[in-house]
Design an enzyme around this catalytic site. Structure first.
Site, mmCIF file in Angstrom:
data_model
loop_
_atom_site.group_PDB
_atom_site.id
_atom_site.type_symbol
_atom_site.label_atom_id
_atom_site.label_comp_id
_atom_site.label_asym_id
_atom_site.label_seq_id
_atom_site.Cartn_x
_atom_site.Cartn_y
_atom_site.Cartn_z
ATOM 1 N N TYR A 33 11.986 3.823 -0.745
ATOM 2 C CA TYR A 33 12.294 4.608 0.060
ATOM 3 C C TYR A 33 11.112 5.524 0.496
ATOM 4 O O TYR A 33 10.294 5.940 -0.411
ATOM 5 C CB TYR A 33 13.315 5.677 -0.645
ATOM 6 N N LEU B 293 0.588 2.562 0.758
ATOM 7 C CA LEU B 293 0.954 2.929 -0.577
ATOM 8 C C LEU B 293 1.776 4.252 -0.267
ATOM 9 O O LEU B 293 1.944 4.930 0.766
ATOM 10 C CB LEU B 293 -0.278 3.780 -1.481
ATOM 11 N N CYS C 32 11.995 -0.915 -5.879
ATOM 12 C CA CYS C 32 11.257 -1.978 -6.120
ATOM 13 C C CYS C 32 12.061 -3.241 -6.946
ATOM 14 O O CYS C 32 11.201 -3.891 -7.556
ATOM 15 C CB CYS C 32 9.994 -1.738 -7.116
#
Length: 226
Positions: free
Chosen positions: A76, A151, A168
């Site tokens: 998210y 990232l 994940c």
């Protein structure tokens, strides 16, 4: 040898136009193109990586789900989270994908250490963790020897949307953020330290920050947003 790094602080942006711009940059760059780091917040979005399984998206509600070509599963992005896109020529640096991941993770770990937040890696689960909770996620793609995607570091955000997914791909994985661990709620303060640590890891010298996309990429983004 220090290499220049073009830093673009883009503020809060919808996901898809920036994705289109990043793809355009990755497709058009060559060995003379300077490396760049785009840092921003995204409007709420779930992204499903190349290996992502739709069943890990439990209840997205009104938040869009977008499948992308980065590695990893579902995550998210939303306001209060730093998203960083390191657009780096790995061949010029003489590093491989594993070292790229390790150095980005270490930059996040060292950033958090500025506020006495003890973070670490977990074997078999890319990203950065504090105790059993994830604070930083990675999802990268390499094209013609250069990286894109990047990232995400949780700083001061609404964490509720993470409960709508298996983050994940891990059922029940807890997430945390800098503010809840005693660090600042200021994205700018954390961005500054993160940029410093990334430059230290890769031997970059940052150029003065700019607040817009490269012209060609901006044109693609504008077309996509229209």
């Amino acid at each position: 040898m220090s290499l220049p790094l073009v830093v673009r602080r883009l503020g809060r942006q919808p996901y898809e136009p920036v994705l289109a711009a990043m793809r355009a940059f990755a497709d058009s760059r060559d060995d003379t193109t300077e490396d760049e780091f785009w840092v921003l917040e995204h409007e709420p979005v779930f992204t499903l990586g190349q290996a992502g399984k739709p069943e890990h998206v439990l209840a997205p509600g009104d938040i869009p789900v977008i499948r992308v070509e980065r590695g990893g599963q579902v995550t998210y992005h939303g306001p209060g989270q730093i998203v960083g896109y390191p657009l780096i020529n790995l061949r010029r640096l003489g590093i491989g994908v594993r070292e790229l991941v390790d150095r980005i993770e270490q930059a996040i770990i060292d950033t958090l250490e500025h506020w006495n937040i003890v973070a670490m890696r977990r074997s078999g689960a890319p990203g950065v963790y504090v105790a059993d909770a994830k604070i930083g996620a990675l999802g990268l793609r390499i094209r013609r020897g250069s990286s894109f995607h990047g990232l995400a570091l949780n700083v001061a955000m609404d964490l509720e949307p993470f409960r709508r997914i298996n983050p994940c791909g891990f059922q029940g994985l807890q997430v945390t953020q800098v503010l809840d661990l005693g660090g600042p709620g200021s994205l700018a303060a954390v961005e500054d330290k993160l940029l410093d640590e990334l430059c230290r890891q890769f031997g970059f010298t940052p150029r003065p920050a700019v607040a817009e996309l490269p012209p060609a990429a901006a044109s693609v983004a504008a077309t996509h947003a229209a």
